[in-house]
Design a protein around this motif. Sequence first.
Motif, PDB file in Angstrom:
ATOM      1  N   THR A  73     129.289  74.741 -22.226  1.00  0.00           N
ATOM      2  CA  THR A  73     128.546  75.344 -21.134  1.00  0.00           C
ATOM      3  C   THR A  73     127.184  74.683 -20.970  1.00  0.00           C
ATOM      4  N   ASN A  74     126.635  74.802 -19.773  1.00  0.00           N
ATOM      5  CA  ASN A  74     125.362  74.178 -19.437  1.00  0.00           C
ATOM      6  C   ASN A  74     124.215  75.153 -19.691  1.00  0.00           C
ATOM      7  N   ASN A  75     122.988  74.589 -19.848  1.00  0.00           N
ATOM      8  CA  ASN A  75     121.815  75.428 -20.124  1.00  0.00           C
ATOM      9  C   ASN A  75     120.559  74.849 -19.454  1.00  0.00           C
ATOM     10  N   PHE A 126     118.010  75.790 -17.788  1.00  0.00           N
ATOM     11  CA  PHE A 126     117.357  77.039 -17.413  1.00  0.00           C
ATOM     12  C   PHE A 126     116.290  76.832 -16.347  1.00  0.00           C
ATOM     13  N   GLN A 132     121.991  79.088 -17.247  1.00  0.00           N
ATOM     14  CA  GLN A 132     121.845  79.409 -18.663  1.00  0.00           C
ATOM     15  C   GLN A 132     123.197  79.711 -19.278  1.00  0.00           C
ATOM     16  N   VAL A 133     123.218  79.631 -20.604  1.00  0.00           N
ATOM     17  CA  VAL A 133     124.402  80.045 -21.348  1.00  0.00           C
ATOM     18  C   VAL A 133     124.630  81.534 -21.115  1.00  0.00           C
ATOM     19  N   GLU A 150     119.211  83.436 -26.421  1.00  0.00           N
ATOM     20  CA  GLU A 150     118.625  82.794 -25.253  1.00  0.00           C
ATOM     21  C   GLU A 150     117.828  81.571 -25.689  1.00  0.00           C
ATOM     22  N   ASP A 151     118.169  80.433 -25.112  1.00  0.00           N
ATOM     23  CA  ASP A 151     117.496  79.181 -25.439  1.00  0.00           C
ATOM     24  C   ASP A 151     116.789  78.676 -24.184  1.00  0.00           C
ATOM     25  N   ARG A 152     115.496  78.785 -24.171  1.00  0.00           N
ATOM     26  CA  ARG A 152     114.692  78.272 -23.067  1.00  0.00           C
ATOM     27  C   ARG A 152     113.806  77.117 -23.542  1.00  0.00           C
ATOM     28  N   GLU A 186     117.443  71.994 -22.839  1.00  0.00           N
ATOM     29  CA  GLU A 186     118.229  72.148 -21.620  1.00  0.00           C
ATOM     30  C   GLU A 186     119.596  71.485 -21.691  1.00  0.00           C
TER      31      GLU A 186
END
Length: 546
Positions: free
Chosen positions: A283-285, A287, A292-293, A319-321, A324
Motif C-alpha cells: 500500500t501507498n503512504n 500522506f 495513507q495506509v 500512522e506514519d507521517r 512517504e
Amino acid sequence: MNVATGIVFVFVRSLIVTVSVEGVEPSQCIAPLGMENGLIKDTDITASSSFDHGNVGPHHGRIRNEINGGAWCPSTQATPETKEWIEIDLHTVHMITATETQGRFGNGQGVEFAESYMLEYYRPRLNKWIRYRTKTNGELLKGNINTYLEFKTMLDPPIWASKIRFLPYSSHKRTVCMRVEVYGCKWSDGIVSYSMPQGDRKGNSWEFYDFTYDGHWDGEKLKYGLGQLTDGQKAPDDFKLSFHQEDTQGWVGWRNDTRDNKPVEVTFEFDKIREFTAVHIYTNNQFTKEVQVFSTAKIFFSVGGKRYKGEPITYDSFEDRIIESPRNVSVKLHHRVGRFVKLQLYFASRWILISEITFESSPVSGNFTEEEEQLDNTIQEKKKVTVKGDNNKNVISAVNNQQGIGQYLGIIVGVFTVLVLFMVAIVVYVLVQQRRYKSSPRPSQIPDKAALYRTPSLGHLTTTSSDYADYAVPLQRSQQPPRTPPDPLHFFPKPPLIPPPSEQYYAATDVCKPQFTPPPPPLSTPPPVRLQRQPRYVSGKPYIGP
C-alpha cells in the motif's frame, strides 16, 4: 532532525523496502510449459481446422520441431476477422508470462508465417473465453518476420488460464502456419478470483482503476476475475509516474468521501479450502497528497462464501507521517481455515492505494461442508407455510416467534434465579450460625452461681480437729473434652421431648425447715487451728470461738 533520528529513519526505511512478499514472482515464472519438450501431450493440442491433419495438424505446431510438415496450418487463410486458432489445454490454472511463435520452415520449403496474432484464454471461474489485452488495451501481439526465427513476447499483464488459444491475424488474406510455445508456471497461490468495488478517479487526469481486471464489471463492482492486485508487479513509489509511463504498473485506489466512510471490501475466492498463515498488502503512504495506509484491516473467513462466521482478525496499523514510501503491511492469520477471505480496509486519510495483495496458505484436507447454509435455507422454507383463504394467502410461521420464546425464557431465568438466591441465603445462614457458635463462650466457661458451690454435708462436722463451720465449698471444674461443631444437617434446634427438671437451689434447703436458727456469718478468713483445744457447748450446740 538530529543525526541519530536520521539514522533510525533510514534503518526503518530499509526494513520497509526489503520486506518480501510471498507469492508467485513473475520474473521467476518463466519456464517453458511443454510444447517443445513434449510435456504437453498431442491430445492436449487442438485446432479449429487443419489443412492436412496428418501432415500439418495441431500436434505439429511445436516450436523448434520439424516433424512432417513442420507446423500447424489452418484450412483457411488469415484475415482481419480472426477465425482460426490452435489451442493448448494445461488442465490446471497456470500463470502465463510469455508466448513464443515461429513460422513453418519445412526443411527450407515453407514460406508461411504469421506477422501478428491474438490470444484468448479460459479458466473455470470465468466460464468463458476472454480476449487478452495489454495494459495499453491492445489486442495484437507481434509475430514473425520469416519462417525460421522465433519471436518471444512478454505478457504484461500475465494471463491466468487453464487453456490458451493462438489466433493468427493478417491485415490482408494470406496463408499462415504457426509453431508456438507458452512460458509460465503453475498458479500455486490458489486464488480463483477476487471481487471488489472498482477504483475511483482523482480529478480529471488520474484514474485509479484496475485496468487489467478480466472479470465482470457491472459499473460499480468487479466480480469473478483477476487483475492488478494479483499480478505480482509493484507500482512505483510516486503514483503519478504510472500515468506518465505506459509500461509502469498502476495503483488501484478508493476515495473516502465516495464510500460514506465505509471500509473497502475485497473478497478472495480460492480453488479449495486452505489454511492461512499471513496476508501481505502493498500500500501507498504519500500522506502529503492525502494518501495513507489504512487505519484498520479486518479479515473474515468462510467455507461457502455466503456467511462469514466467527470473530474477524483485526489489525490496527500505526500512522506514519514521516516516510512517504509505500510498504508491505503483513498480517498474521493464525492458521484460520476457509475458501473465501474477505478484507475490510478502513480509511486513515482521504485515499487508500493498493498495488498487491498476496497470501501465505496451503491446502488442507478434511470434511468441510456448507451444511450451515443449507440448513438455514431449509429452516426458511419450513417457516413459510401458506394458508389458503378466499382470495388471499397469509404467511404464518411454523415455529414460535422470537418474542414468545423470549417471554418464556425470561420466566425460566427468573425462577432459576430465585432458586439460586434462596439456596445461597440458606448456605450463608448456616455459615453465620456456625461462626457464631464457634465464637460464643462454651457452657463450661460460664460461671453458674448455682453450680459454683456443691451441697455441704447434711450432718455436722465429725472431725474434732477442724475449726470450720458448715459452709459451701467451691466445686472443681471438670475437664471436658473439646466440643466439635454440630453437623449442618442437624444444626437447627429441636424442641425437647421431656420438660427439664426443676433446678435445685442449695441455699434454700435449710431455710425451708422449721425452727431454723441461722449460723453466724463465716469469717473472711478461717481462724488458725488451735491445737489441743476442745469445743465448748452453748445452748446444746457446738460453737467454736476465741
